[in-house]
Every structure is written in structure tokens, then in C-alpha cells.
Design a protein around this motif. Structure first.
Motif, PDB file in Angstrom:
ATOM      1  N   SER A 126      41.171  39.602  45.648  1.00 27.61           N
ATOM      2  CA  SER A 126      39.777  39.177  45.668  1.00 27.61           C
ATOM      3  C   SER A 126      39.634  37.697  45.350  1.00 27.61           C
ATOM      4  CB  SER A 126      38.960  40.009  44.671  1.00 27.61           C
ATOM      5  OG  SER A 126      39.488  39.908  43.361  1.00 27.61           O
ATOM      6  N   THR A 129      40.386  35.659  48.548  1.00 26.29           N
ATOM      7  CA  THR A 129      39.345  35.992  49.517  1.00 26.29           C
ATOM      8  C   THR A 129      38.020  35.329  49.149  1.00 26.29           C
ATOM      9  OG1 THR A 129      40.391  38.119  50.028  1.00 26.29           O
ATOM     10  CG2 THR A 129      38.053  37.907  50.547  1.00 26.29           C
ATOM     11  N   ASP A 130      37.641  35.407  47.879  1.00 22.62           N
ATOM     12  CA  ASP A 130      36.353  34.867  47.450  1.00 22.62           C
ATOM     13  C   ASP A 130      36.353  33.335  47.417  1.00 22.62           C
ATOM     14  OD1 ASP A 130      35.592  37.474  47.213  1.00 22.62           O
ATOM     15  OD2 ASP A 130      35.487  37.497  45.028  1.00 22.62           O
ATOM     16  N   TYR A 256      45.114  36.344  39.073  1.00 22.26           N
ATOM     17  CA  TYR A 256      43.977  37.174  39.470  1.00 22.26           C
ATOM     18  C   TYR A 256      42.681  36.882  38.722  1.00 22.26           C
ATOM     19  CZ  TYR A 256      44.454  39.846  35.156  1.00 22.26           C
ATOM     20  OH  TYR A 256      44.487  40.210  33.842  1.00 22.26           O
ATOM     21  N   ARG A 270      34.226  38.039  37.514  1.00 20.35           N
ATOM     22  CA  ARG A 270      34.144  39.497  37.566  1.00 20.35           C
ATOM     23  C   ARG A 270      34.918  40.097  36.405  1.00 20.35           C
ATOM     24  NH1 ARG A 270      37.336  37.722  41.419  1.00 20.35           N
ATOM     25  NH2 ARG A 270      35.668  37.807  42.958  1.00 20.35           N
ATOM     26  N   ALA A 283      46.006  46.301  47.193  1.00 21.84           N
ATOM     27  CA  ALA A 283      45.389  45.441  48.200  1.00 21.84           C
ATOM     28  C   ALA A 283      46.429  44.943  49.198  1.00 21.84           C
ATOM     29  CB  ALA A 283      44.692  44.267  47.525  1.00 21.84           C
TER      30      ALA A 283
END
Length: 320
Positions: A126, A129-130, A256, A270, A283
Motif C-alpha cells: 500500500s 501504491t499510495d 511499510y 494508516r 500482496a
């Protein structure tokens, strides 16, 4: 249908991948091989339905997907054997340590036309990707460059010591094993990089790998990626990549943990996953299935891995 998979190399990374392939309904590990009987015994405990093959080639014969987690030196030969037999490949990085050999490997793999992906572990995560989305959308403003900071009390780290080759200059070291991940991430955001200067430091024993790395890399339009890495001292591990924007910056810690700053303190975006490794590997394996099915995926290509290898080996060679 689960993909019949052979795993070659059953050290810590191979066993981690095996554990998560067993959990994933897209894979069926059926054949395992490693020259170390103890590594094989530990792997069988994770996947009791898989067989220990008599050789790497025998393991590959039984499978449709080959995961290679062996040290870099034998990786090319195994990869070409598998590809020539029409097997899909999932490779640990680096592709190798000799750039010319890896260029030949990438060209020959392309000629076989089999699915190939390289396991840069942030590729399907993530965070990448973000951050990629934020960079493309303009949320970060102008993307100005990146900083990479890596520090360890000792290398290899305690959990890596069974992989003794990691401490030697020929194939190991933190630049190949860790900084390479952040170079891959940086190139995904900034585009291709070139080494402007690099100053590695090595111990007196010429067989051992680097203890420090200082380097400046740049994009074609001069945006810098600055690297500071060191080993030594009583300290916790620090693994940190900051993508710097004119409006906001993103800092990825420990591969991460994604945090944002608009000039003040970095704030995590997050909630941290309960099991970061499990989240990351799932993933990767989800996207590997997309790759095997010929679909768009986020995994690193062999060409991307080759680009990173060229940067790494140029840094290790030093450039004044």
C-alpha cells in the motif's frame, strides 16, 4: 486452480515465502530443494505435503512456477533452466552481482516468453501504491527527490546470520540486500537514476562486505536521491525512505510504515497491520497470480531489477 510451485533455496527468505504460499489458496508448494539438510527439515515442517527433491532440477521438473531464493551466484543457471522448460519464475533480488551476466539473463528470459517477476517486497504494498498515486495526482506538489537512511548495529542482522554469504563482499552486504529495495521504490516515483558519486567503506578484511555507504544519485533532470548507510554502534535498526515534495513529503519506515508531513512532524497515514510481513507477502503473491495470468500487476520486472542492480554495483565500485 492453485499453481504447482517449486522453491529452490530454503534459508530464512525461502522459508518465509513457503509459509505464506502454504496459506495462500493460489499456490501449491509441491517440491523443495536446498543443499542444507537442516534447511530442508525446517521447510518440510512448514509444508508437510511438499517433497524434498534430489536436486534443484528435479524440483523444477515437477512444478509450473519456480521461486528462486538461492544466493545470487547460481540464480542465473537455475532461472535459465526453468525458463527453457517453459516454467514461470519468481526471483529474489539481486538478479546477480555481475552486470553483464544479468544483462544476458534478462535478454534470454525475454526470449523464452515465460512470466517473470522479481520480489522487491514493497512493489505490491500500500505504501508504494499510495505514494505513486499521490505523486501522479499532484498531492505532493513537485517531487523534489528522495533521502535514504539505513543504519544497523551489526550486519548481518541476528535473524540473517544463518545466510553466511550476506557478510561477504562477493555477493552480500546491505547495499544489495536493503538499499536496493529503496532504489526500486525511488525509481518507481522519480524515474531512472544515475550514480553521480558513491563512497563505500569496507573493513580491513578484503573478503567482507561494506560497512558504510554514502552516495548521491540523480534523475535525468537533476533531482537528487541521497543515501547514508552505516553499520556499527549500539542502536536499533533504521530503514527509512523519504520522498520529498514541495507540498508534502512521505516517509516510509521499515518498508511499510507510511507517514506524511506538510512541513511539521510526520504523521502515520494508516493503522499498522497486525502482521506486516504477512500483509506484504500476501500482496506480493496476489499480484504474482496476476502476473502468471498475463494481467496488469505491480511486481518488479526483470528489467527494473537489472536497473537497480546496475545502480547498486556502481555504488559498491565507488565513484569519486
Amino acid at each position: 486452480m492453485a499453481v504447482k510451485t517449486a522453491l529452490i533455496g530454503l534459508g530464512i527468505m525461502g522459508r518465509r515465502m513457503l509459509e505464506h504460499m502454504v496459506r495462500h489458496n493460489g499456490y501449491e508448494p509441491i517440491a523443495l530443494w536446498d543443499p542444507d539438510p537442516e534447511a530442508c527439515a525446517q521447510a518440510v515442517r512448514l509444508a508437510p505435503d511438499a517433497a524434498i527433491a534430489t536436486s534443484a532440477e528435479a524440483a523444477m521438473d515437477a512444478a509450473d512456477l519456480i521461486y528462486l531464493s538461492c544466493p545470487p551466484a547460481p540464480r542465473k543457471a537455475y532461472a535459465l533452466t526453468a525458463a527453457a522448460a517453459g516454467k514461470a519464475l519468481f526471483l529474489e533480488k539481486p538478479l546477480g552481482v555481475d552486470v553483464a551476466e544479468s544483462e544476458d539473463l534478462v535478454d534470454r528470459l525475454a526470449s523464452f516468453g515465460v512470466p517473470v517477476a522479481v520480489n522487491f517486497t514493497q512493489a505490491a504494498g500500500s505504501a508504494l501504491t499510495d505514494v505513486s498515486k499521490a505523486a501522479r495526482s499532484g498531492v505532493l506538489g513537485d517531487v523534489l527527490g528522495a533521502d535514504i537512511v539505513v543504519t544497523y548495529g551489526a550486519w548481518p542482522r541476528a535473524w540473517q546470520k544463518a545466510a553466511d554469504w550476506l557478510r561477504f563482499r562477493d555477493e552480500g552486504g546491505m547495499t544489495r540486500e536493503v538499499i536496493s529495495h529503496f532504489l526500486f521504490f525511488s525509481e518507481r516515483i522519480l524515474g531512472p537514476l544515475t550514480v553521480v558519486w558513491a563512497r563505500p567503506s569496507f573493513p580491513d578484511d578484503p573478503a567482507l562486505c561494506e560497512t558504510h555507504m554514502l552516495a548521491r544519485l540523480e534523475t535525468s533532470d537533476g533531482r537528487p536521491v541521497t543515501i547514508m548507510a552505516s553499520v556499527g554502534g549500539a542502536q536499533p535498526d533504521r530503514q527509512e525512505l523519504t520522498i520529498k515534495g514541495s507540498r508534502a513529503s512521505r516517509r516510509i519506515t521499515d518498508f511499510y510504515v507510511d507517514a506524511v508531513s506538510d512541513g511539521g512532524a510526520f504523521t502515520e497515514i494508516r493503522e499498522r497491520p497486525e502482521d506486516p510481513r504477512a500483509t506484504s507477502l500476501k500482496a506480493q503473491l496476489d499480484d504474482l497470480r496476476l502476473c502468471l495470468d498475463g494481467k496488469t500487476n505491480r511486481l518488479a520486472t526483470a528489467k527494473e531489477a537489472l536497473r537497480v542492480q546496475k545502480l547498486v554495483e556502481a555504488m559498491l565500485a565507488g565513484k569519486p
